[in-house]
Motif scaffolding. Structure first.
Motif, short mmCIF file in Angstrom:
data_model
loop_
_atom_site.label_atom_id
_atom_site.label_comp_id
_atom_site.label_asym_id
_atom_site.label_seq_id
_atom_site.Cartn_x
_atom_site.Cartn_y
_atom_site.Cartn_z
N ALA A 143 0.53 -15.36 -2.60
CA ALA A 143 -0.90 -15.65 -2.73
C ALA A 143 -1.71 -15.18 -1.52
CB ALA A 143 -1.09 -17.15 -2.91
N THR A 144 -1.02 -14.56 -0.56
CA THR A 144 -1.68 -14.26 0.72
C THR A 144 -1.16 -12.93 1.27
OG1 THR A 144 0.08 -15.29 2.04
CG2 THR A 144 -1.67 -16.75 1.21
N GLY A 145 -1.50 -12.69 2.53
CA GLY A 145 -1.01 -11.50 3.22
C GLY A 145 0.41 -11.68 3.72
N GLY A 146 1.01 -12.85 3.43
CA GLY A 146 2.39 -13.12 3.84
C GLY A 146 2.50 -14.52 4.42
N TRP A 167 0.84 -1.18 0.00
CA TRP A 167 0.00 0.00 0.00
C TRP A 167 0.89 1.25 0.00
CZ3 TRP A 167 -4.54 1.65 -1.24
CH2 TRP A 167 -4.89 2.95 -0.90
N THR A 168 0.59 2.20 -0.91
CA THR A 168 1.30 3.49 -0.91
C THR A 168 0.25 4.60 -1.04
OG1 THR A 168 1.46 3.80 -3.32
CG2 THR A 168 3.10 2.36 -2.30
N GLU A 169 0.62 5.79 -0.73
CA GLU A 169 -0.33 6.91 -0.83
C GLU A 169 -0.81 7.10 -2.28
OE1 GLU A 169 -1.66 7.24 2.30
OE2 GLU A 169 -2.26 9.00 1.14
N GLN A 170 0.04 6.69 -3.24
CA GLN A 170 -0.34 6.83 -4.66
C GLN A 170 -1.37 5.76 -5.04
OE1 GLN A 170 3.03 6.77 -3.65
NE2 GLN A 170 2.76 9.01 -3.53
N GLY A 171 -1.32 4.61 -4.33
CA GLY A 171 -2.24 3.52 -4.69
C GLY A 171 -1.64 2.18 -4.31
N LEU A 172 -2.21 1.11 -4.82
CA LEU A 172 -1.74 -0.24 -4.51
C LEU A 172 -0.65 -0.60 -5.52
CD1 LEU A 172 -2.35 -2.55 -2.49
CD2 LEU A 172 -3.72 -3.61 -4.30
N ARG A 173 0.57 -0.79 -4.98
CA ARG A 173 1.72 -1.14 -5.83
C ARG A 173 1.77 -2.65 -5.94
NH1 ARG A 173 7.51 -1.40 -4.63
NH2 ARG A 173 8.70 -0.89 -6.50
N VAL A 174 1.45 -3.17 -7.14
CA VAL A 174 1.22 -4.60 -7.36
C VAL A 174 2.39 -5.24 -8.10
CG1 VAL A 174 -0.24 -6.27 -8.59
CG2 VAL A 174 -1.30 -4.36 -7.34
N LEU A 175 2.88 -6.34 -7.55
CA LEU A 175 3.91 -7.14 -8.23
C LEU A 175 3.23 -7.95 -9.33
CD1 LEU A 175 6.73 -8.48 -8.47
CD2 LEU A 175 6.05 -10.00 -6.58
N ASP A 176 3.66 -7.81 -10.56
CA ASP A 176 3.02 -8.51 -11.68
C ASP A 176 3.52 -9.95 -11.73
OD1 ASP A 176 2.40 -7.63 -15.18
OD2 ASP A 176 2.01 -9.48 -14.05
N ILE A 183 -6.61 -8.04 -10.64
CA ILE A 183 -7.08 -9.36 -10.19
C ILE A 183 -7.50 -10.21 -11.40
CG2 ILE A 183 -8.90 -10.57 -8.91
CD1 ILE A 183 -8.93 -8.11 -6.98
N ALA A 184 -8.28 -9.63 -12.29
CA ALA A 184 -8.80 -10.39 -13.44
C ALA A 184 -7.68 -10.90 -14.33
CB ALA A 184 -9.76 -9.51 -14.24
N THR A 185 -6.61 -10.12 -14.47
CA THR A 185 -5.49 -10.50 -15.34
C THR A 185 -4.45 -11.34 -14.59
OG1 THR A 185 -4.39 -8.42 -14.75
CG2 THR A 185 -5.71 -8.45 -16.80
N MET A 186 -4.68 -11.59 -13.31
CA MET A 186 -3.78 -12.39 -12.47
C MET A 186 -2.42 -11.74 -12.27
SD MET A 186 -4.94 -16.29 -13.52
CE MET A 186 -3.87 -17.09 -12.34
#
Ligand SMILES: CSC[C@H]1O[C@H](OP(=O)(O)O)[C@H](O)[C@@H]1O
Length: 348
Positions: free
Chosen positions: A168-171, A17-26, A49-52
């Protein structure tokens, strides 16, 4: 950057989580590339999520919760006096991103239930709730890791399927969390199935284990029976995307065949999932919607041509009946020989 699976800032964290938004590992690019993208809207997180880019039942739920936070920030800025209806539309877009993992709907329900108590700006309270959902999942995974390791204590080998780790989880992970805990207690022979067609095992699970310096052996999905016949493994340990009230469990395609093979070879079968994966409103596995993904994820390029007469059938989950499951491990406890009655022990 830390690779400690206990640390949500490990290289294996699916998002930050960052102030700019959710930084997602592809995750589509792993293990070759560690690449991130920032999503700053609910629709953006739904697309991730849809694109995995982000996947894995618990991680999908947590990401969706942060998607609601992003939607609330946008909608409140647009109209501080009347943001809720627009946010509820955003939540419908998140709900439509993937159908099988019940954690998605569980998280959206928890976020939706909080809206009634909000006075003023929804961003701060919803962000706190999303972060609580994330923290609770990480704590649940450590609890399940120890409960599952208790069950496999003394085993020499474990086989896991798909990716059920930090990615796949919160850690820490669900099934892979049990593997991590069991490894620390001396279980040394870890096997991971490649998990065709998306290769969560070959691309993600062994990448996580390598980051942790946990030795493991990658096997072809088709080698599982021969491995079990050899006596090398005593448990098959998997995650779940939706567990019905009677203990039937939907999980990555190939899980059901592993359960049948395990029973044939006297190998015990464990499902590891937080109670956010249990769908008390679904009586049994027959009613679980199985996601069908684009056959292009399965078919070699040459069969995608217009004149090809070859199709693909690409269900990405299957359902293992409760009678083939020896133990369901949750953060609320272990259900041995799951059934409707046995499952009641973990109902809050
Ligand atoms: C702890 S992750 C649960 C579950 O999610 C995975 O599916 P996908 O990679 O398609 O999101 C797999 O079924 C895991 O076992």
């Amino acid at each position: 950057m830390s690779t400690n699976p206990n640390d949500v800032n490990s290289a294996a964290a699916p998002f930050f989580w960052t102030e700019q938004g959710l930084r997602v590992l592809d995750q589509r690019l792993l293990p070759g590339q560690v690449a991130y993208e920032v999503f700053d809207s609910a629709a953006g997180v739904a697309e991730a999520i849809a694109t995995m880019r982000v996947r894995g039942a618990p991680a999908i739920g947590i990401a969706a919760a942060f998607g609601v936070v992003l939607g609330a920030r946008v909608r409140y800025r647009e109209n501080p006096a009347d943001w809720r209806a627009a946010l509820e539309q955003d939540m419908k877009i998140l709900a439509a991103s993937r159908p099988t993992a019940v954690n998605l709907f569980w998280a959206l329900e928890r976020m939706g239930a909080a809206l009634d108590d909000i006075q003023g700006d929804p961003y701060p309270p919803l962000l706190a709730l999303a972060q609580q959902i994330h923290d609770d999942d990480l704590a649940a995974n450590h609890r399940m890791g120890e409960l599952g390791a208790d069950l496999v204590q003394g085993s020499s080998g474990l086989l896991t399927h798909c990716n059920t780790g930090s990615l796949a989880t919160g850690g820490y992970g669900t099934a892979l969390g049990v593997v991590r805990s069991a490894y620390r207690r001396g279980v040394k022979n870890i096997y991971a199935g490649e998990t065709r067609p998306w290769l969560q095992g070959a691309r993600l699970t062994v990448w996580e284990l390598n980051q942790d310096r946990i030795p493991a052996t990658l096997i072809a999905d088709s080698a599982a029976a021969w491995l079990m016949k050899s006596g090398a493994v005593q448990w098959v340990i998997v995650g779940a995307d939706r567990i019905a009230a009677n203990g039937d469990a939907a999980n990555k395609i190939g899980t059901y065949s592993l359960a049948v093979l395990a029973r044939q070879h006297g190998v015990r079968f464990m499902v590891v999932a937080p109670t956010s994966t249990v769908d008390w409103n679904t009586a049994n596995g027959e009613a679980i919607e199985i996601e069908q993904r684009d056959p292009r994820e399965l078919l070699p390029e040459c069969y995608l041509a217009q004149d090809s007469v070859i199709k693909g059938w690409n269900p990405v989950f299957d359902v293992t009946p409760a009678h083939l499951i020896d133990a369901i491990v949750t953060e609320r406890g272990v259900v041995l020989n799951p059934s409707v009655d046995a499952m009641r022990a973990i109902r809050g």
